[in-house]
Design an enzyme around this catalytic site. Structure first.
Site, PDB file in Angstrom:
ATOM      1  CG  HIS A 215      -2.189  -0.970   0.509  1.00 44.24           C
ATOM      2  ND1 HIS A 215      -1.658  -2.328   1.471  1.00 44.24           N
ATOM      3  CD2 HIS A 215      -3.349  -0.886   0.826  1.00 44.24           C
ATOM      4  CE1 HIS A 215      -3.394  -3.169   1.625  1.00 44.24           C
ATOM      5  NE2 HIS A 215      -3.556  -1.904   0.989  1.00 44.24           N
ATOM      6  CD  GLU A 216       2.231   5.727   3.189  1.00 44.76           C
ATOM      7  OE1 GLU A 216       0.687   6.093   2.193  1.00 44.76           O
ATOM      8  OE2 GLU A 216       2.948   6.193   4.154  1.00 44.76           O
TER       9      GLU A 216
END
Lengths: 376, 609
Positions: A299-300
């Site tokens: 996601h990040e």
């Protein structure tokens, strides 16, 4: 025009042209449509996708050993993925636009999947056209699912005009649209937010709880809605791609939650992170933690998501220990409405994790937890 | 009973003309078929052929072959189907036996079989391979034809005038000739009349519930009765579709599954060997026969083993009809299924539209439970063997056809094959006369003598093995024998294994003791099989324990997909148990690949060896 409507109209036009084309050209029409879409919307992504698709196929045709070829593809894709995720990739090309290229998170993982499946010898006979069609498949390129190559290949050769499949596709798009627009945008973003605002200052605990709930549900309905649109568009084109959600908030434990939430990513991580890690170390716990870390970092790449990943990893590991314990058996036999409590507990475990993702900084995260736990 | 005149009247109706007759590399409509048949009639007329004349057909172009056979039927010309894989010596023998008026063949066969020197007319064409880059060539205005003498079947025919159909064809007229292995090394030419053909195909239509909506998937060779008669001919009879979009090879198995779905197939005509391959590669394709259009799988041409039958039906959740018949009975004589009252796994079912008898060596009829030779009587029998009175006399006695198969009838009237009177090997549905192959091997200059025989095989039913004695001092190997066979025999008849001995064991009278040689080889096979089976039980037990399911729930087709308890944690437990039990160490790659019990067995067997 917002992205959803744009994808929808582009997809519907592509569907029409595809079915009006002679059968043997239809796959190429879809591929050309995807190229056109990316050329208009995300030329950088088109360039990366084009180059990596070529290299991840042709590298297996060189004299390199299967292992070396696979490792090279993994290095190539992980490098590009990480560079963009930490912002270096985008900065190299454009100092202003720091967004990750459209679909990169999905097609990088598809290429890694393809490489490992080739390494395992699990990919049937196919040609570059089949692989290119898989990589340049518009419905799933933007927001997943991270569909697998083998079923896609099978679909290429099985495709036929099927009115039932087509109407199922239209229905899925409608469902998706309803999830995004009615539930996500109208009920949650507008209505529930208004309720939360009204509560602020009067009942801080309830306001905070509802704010996190709003965020959690909105994330689900938006994401599941877009997945429905993607699956629906694929159906219109005669392809059935894997499901991405299966009522995750009804999961009775956190392990099951991950079998139902973003299924294409979690099953990808199970096959390509958990199994290799667990089989090398023979320690399932390491496999679980690594898997959840990868899901988080997908996601990040940030400390927030590392903590989020470890939180879920520990949750799954603890559940496995609990599940094999005497306590589990005793509780299941003695606690009334055990299944409902289990669902409620799992939901709140997930809801709590969304605080980490939702809040801007660590002070806000801590403050929200204090409010939720009645410590503020 | 159907007849060809009425069939073509139906095919020429407007409502049928646009329907698909055949889906091969490309699709052909009934309009294209009937147009082609009229033009073939033009060739027949130009060559002065009359009803009952014989012509040889041989081509790898399935549309050419299908339409030539149907044209032969419509104009009353007897077509002789000769496999293009035949070697030149055998081809010359068969041409001499049949004395045809002419040849319709692929141009490549003209030199191979030396046809210029044979009597009769020659109609030839080029079977074009599918070319790459057609799209760009078309866009750039590339020419379609490749020059004189290089025309395809349809291009060659386009120059021919169309001929009218004859009013009627006498049912006794010979419709076609197919070759079958007999008790001698030279194949026999089976003559089938129109009456026999349509009688049998009418039965098949009724038993398999075929109609104008049916789509018949049949990719068997068109030089076998099941491939041609249950393919284009059966389709034309029912104004149905014949689907033969690819040839059968192992790497095409996934495409076969895909095609069944894509083309909405209703009937799949096949042989047990093909089913064995489909079963081996079933993973992920288990729903292939579950489409609402799909009706039946029909297997014929070779004994259908009970285990394969049961495993196949269980894996694919479908029903297989076992059809028993020979080239001499057109296609089918008895059917196990699809009706419940005619179905019994492990049997060839009950005869339909013909009668069976089981007799002993003296011709006395036997009671149920007693094994004897199976005799058949009915409208679907051959007329005779062309130019072979002796064989005809032996096979057809008082209207009863002697099959050479040993069978038993049970109390319920089901027939079961238990052996073979004649020395015949059936491998992958193809009949092989072992003497025919030995005779060819013996013509190799470095071979002293040889013997061929069948060995049971789970996929092919039987495999042909050859035992060879070479000249002393020569450097003879299996490759040389295979290469030698390749020049003279069809691929299916080439021995799967060649063994070398210093001498062949013989009886006092000098006859080779085939059984002694066979037993020697079977012993080695059994040893391997036992080793595999012993692993299987251990793997099943480990799986049941790891996945926490009853042992009965595990079978060779169990996969992570179809077993609930097989999650990623349990997978590791399974792996650890296998390692402990078989004292092996599995690599990460092996652990990742092992997502089915079949795969686990394969890996464990390799490791434990």
């Amino acid at each position: 025009m917002d992205l959803l409507t744009y994808i929808l109209f582009f997809g519907l036009a592509l569907t029409l042209i595809t079915w009006l084309s002679p059968a043997r050209w239809q796959i190429w029409v879809i591929l050309a449509g995807t190229v056109l879409f990316l050329a208009l919307e995300a030329p950088v992504s088109l360039l990366i996708l084009g180059l990596t698709t070529g290299s991840s196929y042709w590298i297996f045709r060189t004299s390199l050993s299967l292992t070396t070829a696979t490792i090279l593809i993994l290095v190539q894709n992980i490098t590009i993925f990480v560079l963009y995720k930490i912002g270096i990739g985008a900065a190299l090309l454009s100092p202003v636009d720091r967004l990750i290229p459209l679909g990169l998170s999905y097609y990088s993982f598809r290429q890694i999947h393809y490489a490992i499946e080739r390494y395992k010898g699990k990919v049937g006979p196919h040609n570059f056209g089949d692989y290119a069609a898989y990589m340049f498949f518009l419905p799933t390129i933007l927001i997943g699912p991270i569909n697998r190559f083998q079923p896609f290949l099978r679909n290429i050769y099985r495709r036929r005009w099927d009115a039932n499949l087509f109407s199922e596709g239209l229905e899925r798009i409608l469902y998706g649209y309803a999830k995004i627009v009615i539930i996500g945008n109208f009920l949650l973003t507008n209505k529930l937010t208004a309720v939360v605002t009204a509560l602020e200052g009067k009942n801080e605990w309830l306001a905070t709880y509802l704010r996190v709930l709003n965020y959690t549900l909105n994330t689900y309905f938006q994401f599941a809605g877009y997945s429905d649109v993607a699956i629906g568009l694929a159906l219109l084109l005669g392809f059935r791609v894997m499901e991405n959600f299966n009522y995750p908030f009804l999961a009775p434990n956190i392990n099951e939650f991950w079998n139902r939430w973003h299924i294409s990513l979690s099953s990808w991580c199970r096959d390509y992170v958990y199994t290799p890690m667990a089989s090398i170390t023979r320690k399932p716990i390491i496999g679980i933690i690594m898997t959840m870390l990868v899901i988080g970092l997908w996601h990040e790449i940030s400390l927030k998501y590392i903590i989020w990943g470890v939180y879920h990893g520990l949750g799954v590991a603890v559940w496995h220990l609990y599940n094999r314990s005497e306590l589990s058996k005793r509780l299941q036999n003695s606690l009334p409405a055990y299944d409902y409590w289990a669902i409620l507990l799992t939901f709140h475990f997930v809801l709590f994790s969304f605080v980490i993702v939702k809040e801007e900084n660590w002070q806000a995260i801590v403050q929200t937890y204090r409010l939720l736990l009645g410590l503020a | 009973m159907s007849d060809i005149t009425e069939i073509f009247q139906r095919l020429e109706q407007k409502s049928v003309q646009n329907k698909t007759f055949a889906q091969l590399e490309k699709a052909y409509s009934y309009a294209e078929l009937t147009d082609t048949v009229h033009r073939i009639g033009g060739v027949f007329q130009a060559q002065g052929l009359t009803i009952g004349d014989r012509v040889i057909l041989s081509s790898r172009d399935n549309f050419a072959l299908g339409s030539l056979v149907l044209a032969g039927l419509r104009y009353g010309i007897t077509v002789i189907l000769m496999d293009p894989d035949l070697g030149s010596i055998r081809a010359a023998e068969l041409i001499a036996l049949c004395a045809p008026k002419g040849f319709f063949v692929d141009a490549s066969l003209v030199d191979k079989w030396d046809l210029e020197k044979k009597e009769g007319f020659l109609f030839r064409w080029v079977k074009r391979a599918k070319k790459k880059g057609t799209l760009f060539k078309k866009m750039l205005g590339g020419k379609k034809s490749t020059g004189k003498g290089e025309q395809s079947f349809l291009e060659t025919l386009a120059e021919m005038p169309k001929a009218d159909f004859p009013d009627r064809i006498d049912p006794a007229t010979i419709a076609y000739i197919l070759f079958t292995s007999g008790t001698t090394s030279t194949p026999k030419a089976v003559q089938i009349s129109h009456k026999a053909l349509w009688a049998n195909l009418d039965t098949i239509t009724r038993v398999y519930e075929l109609d104008e909506h049916s789509r018949i998937f049949n990719i068997l060779t068109t030089y076998h009765t099941d491939g041609i008669m249950q393919g284009p001919v059966l389709a034309a009879l029912n104004t149905a579709g014949w689907y033969h979009p690819m040839e059968f090879t192992v790497d095409q198995v996934p495409r076969i599954f895909d095609a069944i779905y894509k083309y909405r197939i209703s009937h799949f005509i096949t042989v047990p060997t093909m089913l064995a391959f489909l079963l081996k590669l079933a993973e992920g394709y288990e729903d292939s026969f579950s489409g609402e259009e799909f009706r039946y799988i029909v297997t014929s041409a070779a004994p259908f083993e009970v285990k394969l039958w049961e495993d196949f039906e269980k894996t694919f959740q479908t029903r297989v009809v076992n059809n028993y018949g020979l080239t001499e009975t057109v296609v089918g004589a008895s059917y196990s299924g699809p009706e419940e009252q005619t179905r019994k796994v492990g049997t060839i079912g009950k005869p339909i539209d013909c009668v069976f008898r089981i007799v002993d060596d003296k011709g006395r009829e036997l009671d149920s439970g007693e094994a004897g030779e199976l005799l058949i009587k009915g409208d679907n029998l051959l007329t005779n063997y062309l130019n072979n009175e002796e064989a005809t006399r032996q096979a057809l006695q008082d209207g009863w056809f002697h099959t050479g198969d040993i069978a038993v009838r049970d109390e319920e009237g089901f027939y079961k094959l238990v052996g073979r009177k004649k020395n015949l090997v059936i491998s992958g549905g193809i009949n092989i006369q072992p003497e025919e192959v030995s005779e060819i091997i013996n013509t190799h200059p470095a071979v002293v003598e040889s013997v061929c025989f069948g060995v049971p095989d789970p996929v092919f039913g039987e495999n042909l093995h050859a035992c060879v004695v070479g000249e002393a001092g020569t450097d003879l190997d299996a490759v040389a024998i295979i290469e030698h066979c390749r020049t003279q025999l069809e691929p299916a008849k080439i021995p799967k294994q060649v063994f070398f001995l210093n001498e062949l064991p013989k009886t006092i009278s000098g006859k080779i003791k085939v059984r002694a040689v066979r037993e020697l080889l079977e012993k080695e096979d059994v040893a391997d099989a036992v080793q595999g089976e012993s692993h299987r039980e251990g793997i099943f037990a480990a799986a049941a324990e790891a996945f926490k399911v009853p042992r009965q729930q595990i079978n060779i087709n169990t996969t992570a997909e179809n077993l609930d308890g097989w999650d990623s944690m349990a997978h590791l437990l399974f792996v650890t148990k296998l390692e402990e039990q078989f004292k092996i160490r599995l690599s990460s790659k092996e652990i990742m690949v092992m997502s089915t019990i079949r795969e686990a067995e394969k890996i464990v067997s390799q490791k434990a060896r």
